[in-house]
Scaffold this active site. Structure first.
Site, PDB file in Angstrom:
ATOM      1  N   ASP A  62       0.861  -1.190   0.000  1.00 33.17           N
ATOM      2  CA  ASP A  62       0.000   0.000   0.000  1.00 33.17           C
ATOM      3  C   ASP A  62       0.892   1.234   0.000  1.00 33.17           C
ATOM      4  O   ASP A  62       1.274   1.745   1.049  1.00 33.17           O
ATOM      5  CB  ASP A  62      -0.915  -0.010   1.230  1.00 33.17           C
ATOM      6  CG  ASP A  62      -1.922   1.138   1.203  1.00 33.17           C
ATOM      7  OD1 ASP A  62      -1.708   2.097   0.421  1.00 33.17           O
ATOM      8  OD2 ASP A  62      -2.904   1.085   1.957  1.00 33.17           O
ATOM      9  N   HIS A 103       0.771   8.384   3.145  1.00 32.62           N
ATOM     10  CA  HIS A 103       1.364   7.732   4.308  1.00 32.62           C
ATOM     11  C   HIS A 103       2.860   8.012   4.439  1.00 32.62           C
ATOM     12  O   HIS A 103       3.476   7.587   5.423  1.00 32.62           O
ATOM     13  CB  HIS A 103       1.138   6.220   4.238  1.00 32.62           C
ATOM     14  CG  HIS A 103      -0.303   5.838   4.222  1.00 32.62           C
ATOM     15  ND1 HIS A 103      -1.159   6.119   5.264  1.00 32.62           N
ATOM     16  CD2 HIS A 103      -1.058   5.218   3.277  1.00 32.62           C
ATOM     17  CE1 HIS A 103      -2.362   5.672   4.982  1.00 32.62           C
ATOM     18  NE2 HIS A 103      -2.336   5.139   3.778  1.00 32.62           N
TER      19      HIS A 103
END
Length: 288
Positions: free
Chosen positions: A175, A180
């Site tokens: 991911d 992030h």
């Protein structure tokens, strides 16, 4: 779905099948990324490796990503609302899985839609619920309501200490959404700084929760939780757990939620997990 509601054109959409391979290194990296210590030899050492069941979610990440690529929702504003996992059998230390995926449900929340993306194979069935602003209003069913916390004091209260490099490690498992890791991407998504993947937070919470219950985290057989607020790398989380009185199956069932210790904001809600009984005569990992 009732007769008076309208189904989304995405409901039932086939997302195809994919075979994904993995190695012991991937499973060990996953355990380290979600917070397993170097002394947990059964999770981080190939000679006695047991694979965490939630590792399967990294192998199936292609499915919700595929739906976004098809244009079902705006990938810059959609968020991961909740996760479910049913474990059918243990993952081998290395191997390959052939998975199929589909849009199981599309719920109409008025100003938003929730897409349930179901991925299935012989080892698990996993369902991502993706909250997509602007996708509702098509006349569909609103879907199930959020589960309520038990109306009694929590019986378990372990803590989770996330660390500053955790999101950077976890993204190496597949991911790689920029929010992030990249401060600019995080701000574009409405966050003050890069934040931890919801699935990383969830798996990190399961490790101390299993220990508190006297269960092994690799014995997880069912899991569900909602992602109520972001967790930032370095946050310390307080867990609250309640023995699941509704769980009449063999094993240990628990309902749980988690909040950030510094400001008490709830980050995981509606959590429920069940662990199978430990196998007799299983060799325990010695202390480091």
């Amino acid at each position: 779905m009732t007769a008076s509601t309208t189904a989304s054109p995405w409901q039932g959409h086939d997302l195809g099948a994919r075979t994904v391979s993995y190695t012991e290194r991937d499973a060990i990296l996953y355990a380290l990324a979600v917070g397993a210590g170097a002394d947990r030899l059964d999770l981080v050492y190939e000679e006695r490796l047991r694979v965490l069941p939630t590792f399967a979610l990294t192998l199936a990440q292609w499915a919700p990503d595929a739906l976004g690529t098809l244009g079902a929702f705006d990938v810059t504003t959609a968020v991961h609302g909740s996760q479910r996992l049913v474990v059918k059998g243990p993952l081998e230390p290395s191997g390959e899985l052939t998975m199929s995926a589909r849009v199981a449900e599309v719920w109409d929340k008025g100003s938003a839609a929730v897409f349930d993306v179901e991925v299935s194979c012989d080892r698990f069935t996993a369902t991502w619920s993706l909250f997509a602003p602007g996708g509702g209003g098509f006349g569909g069913d609103r879907g199930p309501s959020a589960p309520r916390r038990p109306d009694r004091p929590a019986e378990h209260g372990p803590t989770v200490a996330t660390h500053s490099r955790q999101a950077a490690l976890y993204r190496l498992l597949g991911d790689r959404h920029a929010m992030h890791i990249d401060p600019r991407a995080a701000k574009a998504a409405g966050m003050s700084r890069p934040f931890l993947h919801g699935l990383c937070t969830l798996a990190a919470a399961l490790l101390p929760l299993a220990d508190t219950l006297g269960a092994h985290p690799a014995d997880l057989v069912e899991l569900q939780a909602r992602f109520a607020a972001p967790v930032f790398p370095g946050d310390r989380l307080a867990l609250r757990g309640w023995t699941d009185d509704d769980d009449d199956a063999a094993g240990t069932g628990v309902r749980f939620e988690a909040s950030a210790a510094d400001d008490d904001r709830t980050v995981l809600s509606g959590g429920r997990a069940r662990f199978a009984p430990a196998a007799p005569n299983r060799e325990e990992t010695p202390d480091a």
